[in-house]
Design a protein around this motif. Structure first.
Motif, PDB file in Angstrom:
ATOM      1  N   MET A   1       2.481 -22.615 -10.822  1.00 59.24           N
ATOM      2  CA  MET A   1       2.268 -24.054 -10.846  1.00 59.24           C
ATOM      3  C   MET A   1       3.485 -24.752 -10.239  1.00 59.24           C
ATOM      4  O   MET A   1       4.623 -24.424 -10.547  1.00 59.24           O
ATOM      5  N   LYS A   2       3.225 -25.749  -9.426  1.00 60.37           N
ATOM      6  CA  LYS A   2       4.304 -26.484  -8.776  1.00 60.37           C
ATOM      7  C   LYS A   2       4.791 -27.614  -9.678  1.00 60.37           C
ATOM      8  O   LYS A   2       4.067 -28.098 -10.542  1.00 60.37           O
ATOM      9  N   THR A   3       6.004 -28.055  -9.442  1.00 57.65           N
ATOM     10  CA  THR A   3       6.660 -29.062 -10.281  1.00 57.65           C
ATOM     11  C   THR A   3       5.865 -30.353 -10.409  1.00 57.65           C
ATOM     12  O   THR A   3       5.821 -30.952 -11.478  1.00 57.65           O
ATOM     13  N   LEU A   4       5.255 -30.817  -9.333  1.00 55.26           N
ATOM     14  CA  LEU A   4       4.532 -32.095  -9.327  1.00 55.26           C
ATOM     15  C   LEU A   4       3.023 -31.906  -9.200  1.00 55.26           C
ATOM     16  O   LEU A   4       2.317 -32.807  -8.737  1.00 55.26           O
ATOM     17  N   ASP A   5       2.533 -30.753  -9.637  1.00 54.73           N
ATOM     18  CA  ASP A   5       1.115 -30.440  -9.509  1.00 54.73           C
ATOM     19  C   ASP A   5       0.239 -31.561 -10.063  1.00 54.73           C
ATOM     20  O   ASP A   5       0.375 -31.973 -11.208  1.00 54.73           O
ATOM     21  N   LYS A   6      -0.635 -32.092  -9.196  1.00 55.77           N
ATOM     22  CA  LYS A   6      -1.608 -33.135  -9.532  1.00 55.77           C
ATOM     23  C   LYS A   6      -1.000 -34.485  -9.905  1.00 55.77           C
ATOM     24  O   LYS A   6      -1.698 -35.370 -10.387  1.00 55.77           O
ATOM     25  N   VAL A  27       4.815 -33.497  -1.584  1.00 58.11           N
ATOM     26  CA  VAL A  27       3.598 -32.783  -1.202  1.00 58.11           C
ATOM     27  C   VAL A  27       3.801 -31.281  -1.411  1.00 58.11           C
ATOM     28  O   VAL A  27       2.938 -30.591  -1.963  1.00 58.11           O
ATOM     29  N   HIS A  28       4.937 -30.772  -0.992  1.00 60.02           N
ATOM     30  CA  HIS A  28       5.252 -29.349  -1.164  1.00 60.02           C
ATOM     31  C   HIS A  28       5.194 -28.933  -2.635  1.00 60.02           C
ATOM     32  O   HIS A  28       4.804 -27.819  -2.963  1.00 60.02           O
ATOM     33  N   GLU A  29       5.561 -29.856  -3.529  1.00 57.43           N
ATOM     34  CA  GLU A  29       5.564 -29.563  -4.963  1.00 57.43           C
ATOM     35  C   GLU A  29       4.235 -29.897  -5.640  1.00 57.43           C
ATOM     36  O   GLU A  29       4.139 -29.881  -6.855  1.00 57.43           O
ATOM     37  N   GLY A  30       3.204 -30.226  -4.849  1.00 61.16           N
ATOM     38  CA  GLY A  30       1.863 -30.370  -5.387  1.00 61.16           C
ATOM     39  C   GLY A  30       1.365 -31.775  -5.646  1.00 61.16           C
ATOM     40  O   GLY A  30       0.258 -31.964  -6.148  1.00 61.16           O
ATOM     41  N   ARG A  77      -7.841 -45.041  -5.556  1.00 62.95           N
ATOM     42  CA  ARG A  77      -8.106 -43.751  -4.901  1.00 62.95           C
ATOM     43  C   ARG A  77      -7.860 -42.553  -5.810  1.00 62.95           C
ATOM     44  O   ARG A  77      -8.610 -41.585  -5.788  1.00 62.95           O
ATOM     45  N   HIS A  78      -6.783 -42.618  -6.611  1.00 73.52           N
ATOM     46  CA  HIS A  78      -6.362 -41.445  -7.391  1.00 73.52           C
ATOM     47  C   HIS A  78      -6.517 -41.601  -8.905  1.00 73.52           C
ATOM     48  O   HIS A  78      -6.305 -40.643  -9.640  1.00 73.52           O
ATOM     49  N   GLY A  79      -6.780 -42.820  -9.361  1.00 70.70           N
ATOM     50  CA  GLY A  79      -6.995 -43.032 -10.789  1.00 70.70           C
ATOM     51  C   GLY A  79      -5.740 -43.197 -11.617  1.00 70.70           C
ATOM     52  O   GLY A  79      -5.824 -43.444 -12.826  1.00 70.70           O
ATOM     53  N   ARG A  80      -4.580 -43.092 -10.994  1.00 66.58           N
ATOM     54  CA  ARG A  80      -3.325 -43.202 -11.742  1.00 66.58           C
ATOM     55  C   ARG A  80      -2.153 -43.331 -10.767  1.00 66.58           C
ATOM     56  O   ARG A  80      -2.324 -43.173  -9.561  1.00 66.58           O
ATOM     57  N   LEU A  81      -0.976 -43.564 -11.323  1.00 70.57           N
ATOM     58  CA  LEU A  81       0.275 -43.563 -10.558  1.00 70.57           C
ATOM     59  C   LEU A  81       1.345 -42.982 -11.468  1.00 70.57           C
ATOM     60  O   LEU A  81       1.649 -43.559 -12.518  1.00 70.57           O
ATOM     61  N   ASP A  82       1.906 -41.847 -11.090  1.00 68.44           N
ATOM     62  CA  ASP A  82       2.909 -41.173 -11.908  1.00 68.44           C
ATOM     63  C   ASP A  82       4.333 -41.429 -11.452  1.00 68.44           C
ATOM     64  O   ASP A  82       5.252 -41.453 -12.270  1.00 68.44           O
TER      65      ASP A  82
END
Length: 187
Positions: A1-6, A27-30, A77-82
């Protein structure tokens, strides 16, 4: 699993330089990344090169309505902002205080300070509803050390550092982290 997955992130000033590199790393971290900037051709090209998890939205961070629309687009578009990275900026002017052009000074403050404030404001509204999030405001050593850079840039970055501290106090109890690094070494 990548650090920023999803995770969903916005990076302003992502058409080149530090912002483009942050977008690449995310992007590289998901992460799904929305790149923002004024230069549409460069932004579209950069987002395309990063693949299907990256998109571009033309945004002038000095225009509040643009930033509001950027965050609204991302959430729709994505349903959230992290993650919100307030990175947009530009070089300062090397003029002395006695010869400084007021319009140049205002433009630098509009991009660096107002842009960071608008990004923080609209990202925080979404993150408050989620009860989580991370806001990263790009600063500079110039905001801490006089003479390191031009008067307008240094003044703007000092304001960004204090805006970050004030926002962290305001939003921290709601599960939202607000951070800045006085050096440009976050990624």
């Amino acid at each position: 699993m990548k650090t920023l997955d999803k995770k969903v992130a916005i990076v302003t000033g992502a058409t080149s330089g530090i912002g483009a590199r942050i977008a690449e790393a995310f992007v590289h971290e998901g992460a799904h990344v929305v790149l923002a900037g004024r230069r549409e051709a460069e932004g579209e090209s950069k987002a395309s090169s990063l693949g299907e998890t990256a998109t571009f939205v033309r945004t002038d961070v000095s225009v509040e309505e643009d930033v509001e629309a950027l965050v609204a687009h991302t959430v729709e578009r994505h349903g959230r902002l992290d993650i919100m990275v307030n990175n947009a900026g530009g070089p300062g002017n090397g003029a002395s205080v006695t010869g400084f052009d007021g319009e140049v000074f205002q433009r630098t403050l509009a991009v660096h300070v107002h842009g960071t404030m608008y990004g923080t404001k609209y990202a925080a509204r979404q993150m408050l509803a989620q009860r989580s999030g991370s806001i990263i405001n790009m600063a500079s050593l110039a905001g801490k050390v006089a003479g390191w850079s031009g008067l307008d840039y240094s003044t703007a970055k000092a304001a960004v550092l204090h805006l970050t501290r004030c926002s962290a106090v305001d939003l921290g109890e709601h599960g939202i982290r607000v951070n800045s690094e006085p050096f440009s070494t976050l990624v």
